[in-house]
Design a protein around this motif. Structure first.
Motif, PDB file in Angstrom:
ATOM      1  N   SER A  62       7.642  11.089  -0.527  1.00 33.33           N
ATOM      2  CA  SER A  62       7.748   9.796  -1.211  1.00 33.33           C
ATOM      3  C   SER A  62       9.117   9.168  -0.998  1.00 33.33           C
ATOM      4  CB  SER A  62       7.485   9.966  -2.713  1.00 33.33           C
ATOM      5  OG  SER A  62       6.177  10.414  -2.930  1.00 33.33           O
ATOM      6  N   LEU A  63      10.158   9.994  -1.080  1.00 32.34           N
ATOM      7  CA  LEU A  63      11.511   9.479  -0.878  1.00 32.34           C
ATOM      8  C   LEU A  63      11.716   8.977   0.547  1.00 32.34           C
ATOM      9  CD1 LEU A  63      13.593  12.138  -2.860  1.00 32.34           C
ATOM     10  CD2 LEU A  63      12.929   9.828  -3.580  1.00 32.34           C
ATOM     11  N   LEU A  64      10.987   9.540   1.495  1.00 35.98           N
ATOM     12  CA  LEU A  64      11.076   9.074   2.874  1.00 35.98           C
ATOM     13  C   LEU A  64      10.335   7.756   3.067  1.00 35.98           C
ATOM     14  CD1 LEU A  64      10.446  12.443   4.755  1.00 35.98           C
ATOM     15  CD2 LEU A  64      12.608  11.191   4.631  1.00 35.98           C
ATOM     16  N   ILE A  65       9.284   7.553   2.277  1.00 35.24           N
ATOM     17  CA  ILE A  65       8.465   6.358   2.429  1.00 35.24           C
ATOM     18  C   ILE A  65       9.137   5.120   1.826  1.00 35.24           C
ATOM     19  CG2 ILE A  65       6.289   5.266   1.728  1.00 35.24           C
ATOM     20  CD1 ILE A  65       4.994   8.019   1.803  1.00 35.24           C
ATOM     21  N   VAL A  66       9.678   5.250   0.621  1.00 31.17           N
ATOM     22  CA  VAL A  66      10.081   4.089  -0.168  1.00 31.17           C
ATOM     23  C   VAL A  66      11.184   3.224   0.461  1.00 31.17           C
ATOM     24  CG1 VAL A  66      11.095   3.356  -2.368  1.00 31.17           C
ATOM     25  CG2 VAL A  66       9.255   5.045  -2.340  1.00 31.17           C
ATOM     26  N   PRO A  67      12.320   3.782   0.925  1.00 31.94           N
ATOM     27  CA  PRO A  67      13.381   2.901   1.440  1.00 31.94           C
ATOM     28  C   PRO A  67      12.939   2.027   2.609  1.00 31.94           C
ATOM     29  CG  PRO A  67      14.207   5.124   1.084  1.00 31.94           C
ATOM     30  CD  PRO A  67      12.724   5.201   0.966  1.00 31.94           C
ATOM     31  N   ARG A  68      12.249   2.610   3.582  1.00 30.98           N
ATOM     32  CA  ARG A  68      11.787   1.831   4.733  1.00 30.98           C
ATOM     33  C   ARG A  68      10.760   0.789   4.294  1.00 30.98           C
ATOM     34  NH1 ARG A  68      12.730   6.976   6.389  1.00 30.98           N
ATOM     35  NH2 ARG A  68      13.928   7.244   8.307  1.00 30.98           N
ATOM     36  N   LEU A 123       0.822  -1.205   0.000  1.00 30.81           N
ATOM     37  CA  LEU A 123       0.000   0.000   0.000  1.00 30.81           C
ATOM     38  C   LEU A 123       0.857   1.257   0.000  1.00 30.81           C
ATOM     39  CD1 LEU A 123      -2.914  -0.904   2.464  1.00 30.81           C
ATOM     40  CD2 LEU A 123      -3.095  -0.466   0.007  1.00 30.81           C
ATOM     41  N   LEU A 124       1.902   1.244   0.793  1.00 31.64           N
ATOM     42  CA  LEU A 124       2.781   2.409   0.868  1.00 31.64           C
ATOM     43  C   LEU A 124       3.468   2.677  -0.467  1.00 31.64           C
ATOM     44  CD1 LEU A 124       4.487   2.222   4.377  1.00 31.64           C
ATOM     45  CD2 LEU A 124       3.130   4.093   3.467  1.00 31.64           C
ATOM     46  N   LEU A 125       3.883   1.624  -1.160  1.00 36.39           N
ATOM     47  CA  LEU A 125       4.524   1.806  -2.462  1.00 36.39           C
ATOM     48  C   LEU A 125       3.545   2.398  -3.472  1.00 36.39           C
ATOM     49  CD1 LEU A 125       6.642  -1.475  -2.772  1.00 36.39           C
ATOM     50  CD2 LEU A 125       7.466   0.842  -2.318  1.00 36.39           C
ATOM     51  N   ILE A 126       2.287   1.959  -3.432  1.00 33.07           N
ATOM     52  CA  ILE A 126       1.278   2.507  -4.335  1.00 33.07           C
ATOM     53  C   ILE A 126       1.037   3.985  -4.044  1.00 33.07           C
ATOM     54  CG2 ILE A 126      -1.175   2.397  -4.957  1.00 33.07           C
ATOM     55  CD1 ILE A 126      -0.984  -0.648  -4.473  1.00 33.07           C
ATOM     56  N   VAL A 127       0.915   4.324  -2.757  1.00 35.44           N
ATOM     57  CA  VAL A 127       0.704   5.724  -2.366  1.00 35.44           C
ATOM     58  C   VAL A 127       1.879   6.587  -2.809  1.00 35.44           C
ATOM     59  CG1 VAL A 127       0.556   7.282  -0.389  1.00 35.44           C
ATOM     60  CG2 VAL A 127      -0.858   5.231  -0.464  1.00 35.44           C
ATOM     61  N   SER A 128       3.091   6.086  -2.665  1.00 32.22           N
ATOM     62  CA  SER A 128       4.281   6.841  -3.072  1.00 32.22           C
ATOM     63  C   SER A 128       4.245   7.156  -4.560  1.00 32.22           C
ATOM     64  CB  SER A 128       5.549   6.053  -2.728  1.00 32.22           C
ATOM     65  OG  SER A 128       5.651   5.848  -1.343  1.00 32.22           O
ATOM     66  N   GLY A 129       3.863   6.158  -5.366  1.00 28.46           N
ATOM     67  CA  GLY A 129       3.773   6.376  -6.809  1.00 28.46           C
ATOM     68  C   GLY A 129       2.743   7.430  -7.171  1.00 28.46           C
ATOM     69  N   ASP A 176       5.658   9.246   8.513  1.00 23.42           N
ATOM     70  CA  ASP A 176       4.641  10.287   8.453  1.00 23.42           C
ATOM     71  C   ASP A 176       5.060  11.511   9.256  1.00 23.42           C
ATOM     72  OD1 ASP A 176       2.300  11.148   7.349  1.00 23.42           O
ATOM     73  OD2 ASP A 176       1.052  10.485   9.012  1.00 23.42           O
ATOM     74  N   ALA A 177       5.770  11.297  10.367  1.00 20.80           N
ATOM     75  CA  ALA A 177       6.282  12.436  11.136  1.00 20.80           C
ATOM     76  C   ALA A 177       7.272  13.246  10.297  1.00 20.80           C
ATOM     77  CB  ALA A 177       6.954  11.944  12.416  1.00 20.80           C
ATOM     78  N   LEU A 178       8.121  12.531   9.562  1.00 20.70           N
ATOM     79  CA  LEU A 178       9.082  13.213   8.699  1.00 20.70           C
ATOM     80  C   LEU A 178       8.368  13.934   7.556  1.00 20.70           C
ATOM     81  CD1 LEU A 178      11.857  10.468   8.532  1.00 20.70           C
ATOM     82  CD2 LEU A 178      11.914  12.604   9.823  1.00 20.70           C
ATOM     83  N   SER A 179       7.304  13.316   7.037  1.00 17.35           N
ATOM     84  CA  SER A 179       6.566  13.979   5.961  1.00 17.35           C
ATOM     85  C   SER A 179       5.829  15.218   6.476  1.00 17.35           C
ATOM     86  CB  SER A 179       5.576  13.007   5.312  1.00 17.35           C
ATOM     87  OG  SER A 179       4.541  12.646   6.200  1.00 17.35           O
ATOM     88  N   ALA A 213       7.387  24.824  -3.669  1.00 18.03           N
ATOM     89  CA  ALA A 213       7.799  24.110  -2.459  1.00 18.03           C
ATOM     90  C   ALA A 213       6.803  23.029  -2.076  1.00 18.03           C
ATOM     91  CB  ALA A 213       7.965  25.098  -1.302  1.00 18.03           C
ATOM     92  N   ASP A 214       5.528  23.206  -2.455  1.00 22.32           N
ATOM     93  CA  ASP A 214       4.497  22.228  -2.087  1.00 22.32           C
ATOM     94  C   ASP A 214       4.676  20.896  -2.822  1.00 22.32           C
ATOM     95  OD1 ASP A 214       2.000  21.504  -0.719  1.00 22.32           O
ATOM     96  OD2 ASP A 214       1.108  21.590  -2.712  1.00 22.32           O
ATOM     97  N   PRO A 215       4.742  20.870  -4.167  1.00 17.97           N
ATOM     98  CA  PRO A 215       4.993  19.581  -4.829  1.00 17.97           C
ATOM     99  C   PRO A 215       6.370  19.016  -4.515  1.00 17.97           C
ATOM    100  CG  PRO A 215       5.004  21.373  -6.431  1.00 17.97           C
ATOM    101  CD  PRO A 215       4.487  21.934  -5.156  1.00 17.97           C
ATOM    102  N   LEU A 216       7.345  19.904  -4.289  1.00 14.48           N
ATOM    103  CA  LEU A 216       8.677  19.430  -3.927  1.00 14.48           C
ATOM    104  C   LEU A 216       8.641  18.673  -2.601  1.00 14.48           C
ATOM    105  CD1 LEU A 216      11.688  19.358  -4.603  1.00 14.48           C
ATOM    106  CD2 LEU A 216      11.946  21.521  -3.361  1.00 14.48           C
ATOM    107  N   ALA A 217       7.889  19.196  -1.643  1.00 17.49           N
ATOM    108  CA  ALA A 217       7.737  18.515  -0.355  1.00 17.49           C
ATOM    109  C   ALA A 217       7.053  17.167  -0.533  1.00 17.49           C
ATOM    110  CB  ALA A 217       6.940  19.387   0.609  1.00 17.49           C
ATOM    111  N   SER A 218       6.129  17.090  -1.483  1.00 22.09           N
ATOM    112  CA  SER A 218       5.436  15.825  -1.749  1.00 22.09           C
ATOM    113  C   SER A 218       6.410  14.754  -2.232  1.00 22.09           C
ATOM    114  CB  SER A 218       4.337  16.044  -2.804  1.00 22.09           C
ATOM    115  OG  SER A 218       3.431  17.015  -2.387  1.00 22.09           O
TER     116      SER A 218
END
Length: 304
Positions: free
Chosen positions: A194-200, A98-104, A163-166, A185-190
């Motif tokens: 995603s980069l914070l979600i994927v490795p973990r 689910l997390l990978l799908i959300v990241s995409g 999620d805390a990091l996001s 800055a808004d899409p960049l933060a998005s």
């Protein structure tokens, strides 16, 4: 001669011991999820909506974790001799996917927003992001202890930490827009989210798949276990050694052990089980004792 030991069946799984904490964290997550979702649409912030999507997967993770602790506590049956321990691992696998799908989805929308910037209410966005950061830190502290002993609780913990990091990235983006007016800055933060979600998530996915494939637990070395068993007086060699994970914190092992004298079976089995428990934390063991088959003697007639 064989024996089967399963002292771990008498203990609750690590995730089950964290049930009340999981329930409290789920309540906090769902409550703020609604707030963040409404705020995301109101402010027009993709970062807030991305964080809300992340929190939705958090809620799903926690809900699945709670369901898994219930289903895993059901007793074994003739059809499912190990019970439902793997339900926890399946839940962790679903969470990771689910997390990978959300990241995409986040990256796709961020690219669209980068090409066509949208108006964002940075002030309310900053307030909601700050509250979200606080909620996630509280949830992470609640789950921290249980995450050490359960893959499923660890899944929920990693999602809350991510999620805390996001939320922090969203807060920084809001501050940047307030200070400079730069809506990029808004899409960049998005994308950062995603980069914070994927490795973990990828790490969690690999762990869950390894358990489902009955791979050797990463914290155990098969050669070390074999050497320790062979060092027991009376043991000649070990073969067909298998070690796998039933669920987080609960490993199982089976092996054929060639011994010098099967009349010492009681002592050998007790010693082997004590060794496997004390040194490697393996409680669910099946050991088959054997004697070395006699060597085949071939007598050949003289040539000629």
């Amino acid at each position: 001669m064989s024996t089967h030991a399963a002292h771990a069946h008498d203990r609750a799984t690590a995730a089950a011991r964290s049930r009340s904490v999981l329930a409290l964290t789920l309540g906090l997550t769902c409550a703020f999820l609604i707030v963040e979702l409404v705020a995301g649409f109101w402010t027009g912030s993709l970062a807030l909506l991305a964080d809300a999507g992340h929190m939705l997967t958090d809620a799903g993770a926690l809900g699945l974790a709670l369901f898994a602790t219930w289903i895993a506590a059901r007793p074994p049956t003739p059809a499912k001799t190990y019970g439902y321990y793997r339900a926890e691992i399946l839940a962790a696998l679903v969470n990771a996917l689910l997390l990978l799908i959300v990241s995409g989805a986040i990256v796709t929308e961020a690219w669209r927003r980068w090409q066509a910037p949208a108006t964002v209410l940075a002030g309310p966005m900053a307030v909601v992001a700050a509250i979200g950061l606080g909620v996630n830190l509280v949830c992470a502290s609640l789950l921290h202890h249980g995450a050490a002993g359960s893959l499923n609780v660890r899944a929920a913990y990693l999602e809350v930490v991510s999620d805390a990091l996001s939320s922090l990235a969203t807060l920084v983006a809001a501050g940047t827009m307030l200070a400079t007016g730069w809506t990029g800055a808004d899409p960049l933060a998005s994308v950062v989210i995603s980069l914070l979600i994927v490795p973990r998530t990828w790490s969690l996915l690999k762990q869950a798949v390894n358990v489902l494939l009955e791979g050797t637990p990463p914290h155990l070395e098969l050669a070390e276990i074999e050497a320790a068993m062979c060092a027991v007086p009376g043991v000649r060699r070990v073969h067909d050694l298998h070690v796998w994970t039933l669920t987080s914190g609960r490993e199982a092992m089976s092996a054929h052990v060639v011994v010098s004298d099967v009349r010492e079976s009681e002592r050998l089995l007790e010693t082997l089980h004590a060794l496997l428990h004390a040194r490697f934390g393996i409680d669910h063991t099946t050991v088959q004792l054997e004697t070395e088959p006699p060597a085949v003697l071939r007598i050949k007639s003289p040539a000629g």
